[in-house]
Enzyme design. Structure first.
Site, PDB file in Angstrom:
ATOM      1  N   ASP A   1       0.878  -1.170   0.000  1.00 34.92           N
ATOM      2  CA  ASP A   1       0.000   0.000   0.000  1.00 34.92           C
ATOM      3  C   ASP A   1       0.911   1.214   0.000  1.00 34.92           C
ATOM      4  O   ASP A   1       2.135   1.076   0.120  1.00 34.92           O
ATOM      5  CB  ASP A   1      -0.934  -0.006   1.231  1.00 34.92           C
TER       6      ASP A   1
ATOM      7  N   HIS B   1      -4.143   2.307  -4.647  1.00 35.97           N
ATOM      8  CA  HIS B   1      -3.350   2.162  -3.418  1.00 35.97           C
ATOM      9  C   HIS B   1      -1.900   1.815  -3.744  1.00 35.97           C
ATOM     10  O   HIS B   1      -1.290   0.972  -3.081  1.00 35.97           O
ATOM     11  CB  HIS B   1      -3.950   1.071  -2.520  1.00 35.97           C
TER      12      HIS B   1
ATOM     13  N   GLU C   1     -10.694   1.018  -4.391  1.00 35.61           N
ATOM     14  CA  GLU C   1     -10.483   2.455  -4.249  1.00 35.61           C
ATOM     15  C   GLU C   1      -9.473   3.067  -5.228  1.00 35.61           C
ATOM     16  O   GLU C   1      -8.799   4.033  -4.871  1.00 35.61           O
ATOM     17  CB  GLU C   1     -10.072   2.791  -2.806  1.00 35.61           C
TER      18      GLU C   1
HETATM   19  C1  ACM Z   1     -10.863  -1.184   1.766  1.00 39.10           C
HETATM   20  O1  ACM Z   1     -11.235  -0.947   2.919  1.00 39.10           O
HETATM   21  N1  ACM Z   1     -10.461  -0.202   0.981  1.00 39.10           N
HETATM   22  C2  ACM Z   1     -10.858  -2.524   1.233  1.00 39.10           C
END
Ligand code: ACM
Ligand code: ZN
Length: 672
Positions: free
Chosen positions: A182, A259, A312
């Site tokens: 991440d 991410h 996201e």
């Molecule tokens: C997440 O909480 N973005 C999987």
């Protein structure tokens, strides 16, 4: 003389034991087993070490574990405990019989034998000297019982992970999901793209908020103060083996295409323009990197499921990137959701070609789901339900129940967190199976998982505090029958919590839980109760609470802005309460929430105005914010005005905090 004294003492103790009523040692089991039948007779529990004889495929491994648990393995002859199991690699059920003379565990396979042994450990941990004879029959409701560890936001050591695996084993959980990559740090060892380790795994700041405030910079490995780290391949192989010996699978997650700020920082050529956190699905360089990384992941982790993230992605840069535009044109993709889906499907084909399968967050449904993907449903259960209906396997981990990065107790007693309020009772109340779905669809419900996102969780002890006891609820939802009894669960959770505490886990003090915001427990009586509210600035569609009746229903909000008592705005607030008739008014109070971790900020000021005709308003009072923007604790602040006025209408105007993205949350307007 000494011997005689000992003999008398021994006789005295055994007489005391014989006269005490035997107990059912299964009463404390967590997760609750399928069935316990108490039978005639009793069993005197010998002092540890109990001897244990284990027979079944690769019995030596289980014997070694049993020895580490304090049993004394014997190869033949009489033993206090006998364990026998068959060749099934997947059967998790077992029976455990306590007779007058012995304990016998039987299972179809090694996993069942292992879980029988875990039950026996818990029975012994309860410390009862004499047990009822009984037959315990047990098997899990779901095949997947998971825990997610976010090692990206803060690197966690292998001993820490093994310690949590030990707790998971006691709880009969069988999947540890490692969030390895991440923005905050890349932890997967990668030889083919070395900067992922030498740069993307390090940052100058330890604390998340400091790192964000500094603009999320990265550091070089070895640079003074560089914080972070990555695992070696040998460490990860050792972890996989340690977990597998305990029937726990490690599922590695490599985030894509979102991410990925740390990847873009190290290798800008896999992004659209060298910035941001999304990989570029238009460039072949992106696929070359992802495939090379996945080769190394697959080489280390035997898990059939490989987690490819998928959540996201902002997709913003894709609109203007020539490579992305070309890809969309060539592939006939209608929008950026379909472009993400193109990437995921292509990665799925690659992973399938290696004999593995992908799992991803439920965003991978948007734009078209990859044919063989398993879905981790986090934005709620709807995505998971839809995926099951379309024949996909699903793991439920909805944010409202399974995200244990939220506070578990009154925020003023909690360490810094993302906010919210997800106490043990709420986690336990989660039911993953929607009865509106067909049996065929529900066959695809693999189980449940708790997620601990670790932005705010710098230390191991903070992480354990967040995991335990809420992980017990996930273990029980995953293993035990759907019927719920919170009081009984809570009793067993306390016992298990004391056990982990005694073993050196930094558990939350469940004995002294404060609980929900006290003000929210009793309705408030006031002049505006039931009064209609007219909104000049409508509340946000995501946080309507109970709609227009919310602010005059007499119910104050709890610790969470998501509890459907708090109404939310991303704008200033301007609204008018109609009291129905002209009358004297002396005070008005509106309580707002401050929860900076969740971008919830107090208004700069609140102005109250009174009117007789609903057209001409007179200001009667103003209250100002006196809480610092970055004050970390969640706080409810009443804005109150005291005055002497007569009127029918009360208008409230709240000025939003100017921070971009700041929310306003209001629960009630109390008029007297
Ligand atoms: C997440 O909480 N973005 C999987
Ligand atoms: Zn692009």
């Amino acid at each position: 003389m000494l011997k005689i004294t000992n003999l008398i003492a021994a006789l005295f103790i055994s007489a005391a034991v014989a006269s005490a009523a035997p107990s059912n040692p299964c009463e404390g089991l967590l997760p609750k087993p399928s069935s316990v039948v108490v039978e005639k007779g009793s069993y005197n529990v010998p002092a540890m070490p109990l001897t244990i004889r284990i027979s079944g495929p690769e019995a030596d491994a289980l014997s070694a574990l049993a020895e580490s648990y304090g049993f004394k393995p014997v190869a033949r002859g009489k033993a206090d405990v006998t364990v026998s199991y068959g060749t099934s690699a997947t059967a998790e059920g077992y029976t455990l019989k306590v007779t007058k003379r012995a304990i016998e565990i039987k299972a179809e396979g090694a996993p069942g034998a292992f879980y029988g042994l875990q039950s026996l450990r818990q029975m012994l941990d309860a410390g009862m000297p004499q047990w009822n004879c009984l037959t315990l029959t047990d098997s899990p409701r779901f095949p997947y019982r998971g825990l997610m560890v976010d090692v990206s936001r803060h690197f966690r050591t292998i001993p820490f992970l093994k310690k949590q695996i030990d707790a998971m084993a006691r709880l009969k959980m069988n999947n540890m999901h490692l969030h390895l990559t991440d923005a905050a740090g890349w932890r997967m060892p990668v030889e083919s793209y070395p900067k992922l380790n030498s740069q993307a795994a390090w940052r100058p700041q330890v604390k998340w908020s400091d790192w964000v405030a500094a603009g999320t910079p990265y550091a070089e490995e070895g640079q003074p103060g560089a914080y972070g780290g990555y695992y070696t391949k040998d460490e990860l192989r050792g972890l996989v083996k340690y977990a597998a010996d305990r029937h726990i699978r490690i599922i590695p997650e490599i985030e894509m295409p979102g991410h990925s700020e740390e990847v873009v920082a190290a290798y800008p050529e896999v992004s659209c323009s060298g910035q941001g956190g999304d990989l570029c699905p238009g460039k072949e360089a992106t696929f070359a990197m992802l495939e090379a990384v996945l080769d190394e992941v697959i080489d280390i982790f035997p898990s059939e499921l490989i987690h490819i993230g998928g959540d996201e992605a902002s997709k913003g840069a894709w609109h203007n990137c020539p490579d992305c535009k070309r890809r969309m044109e060539q592939q006939g993709l209608a929008d950026v959701d379909e472009l993400q889906s193109y990437l995921i499907k292509r990665i799925e084909q690659y992973v399938n070609s290696k004999g593995r399968r992908i799992i991803g967050w439920d965003e991978i449904i948007d734009g078209g789901i990859a044919p063989d993907a398993t879905i981790m449903s986090w934005r709620g259960t709807e995505g998971g339900n839809r995926a099951m209906t379309e024949g996909h396997d699903v793991i439920m981990t909805p944010v409202g129940y399974c995200y244990i990065d939220y506070c578990q107790d009154a925020p003023f007693r909690e360490p810094v967190s993302i906010g919210g309020y997800t106490p043990l009772r709420l986690v336990y109340s989660f039911e993953p199976a929607d009865t509106a779905l067909s049996a065929e669809a529900l066959n695809h419900l693999l189980g449940v998982q708790a997620n601990l996102w670790a932005e705010q969780i710098t230390t191991d002890s903070h992480a354990e505090y967040m995991y335990y006891p809420r992980t017990y609820a996930i273990a029980e939802i995953g293993w035990s029958a759907a019927q719920k009894d919170y009081d009984d669960f809570h009793r067993r959770a306390l016992m298990f919590n004391h056990l982990l505490d005694s073993l050196g886990y930094a558990v939350f003090d469940l004995d002294n839980e404060y609980g929900e915001r006290r003000e929210s427990l009793t309705p408030v009586r006031h002049l505006a109760l039931g009064a209609p509210v007219t909104y000049t600035t409508p509340y946000h569609e995501k946080y309507p609470a109970q709609g227009p009746s919310t602010l005059t229903d007499g119910l104050l909000g709890g610790w969470s802005y998501g509890d459907k008592r708090w109404q939310g705005w991303l704008t200033d607030v301007d609204l008018t309460v109609d009291l129905g008739r002209e009358q004297p008014i002396h005070t008005a109070t509106a309580s707002f929430m401050h929860s900076p971790g969740a971008w919830v900020h107090l208004p700069q000021s609140v102005i109250f105005e009174v009117s007789s005709d609903g057209v001409n308003f007179t200001p009667v009072g103003q209250a100002w914010c006196d809480v610092a923007d970055d004050y970390q604790s969640i706080t409810m602040k009443p804005y109150t005005a005291a005055f002497n006025a007569t009127g029918r209408y009360l208008r409230l105007r709240a000025e939003r905090n100017p921070r971009p993205g700041a929310w306003l949350f209001l629960d009630e307007i109390i008029v007297n």
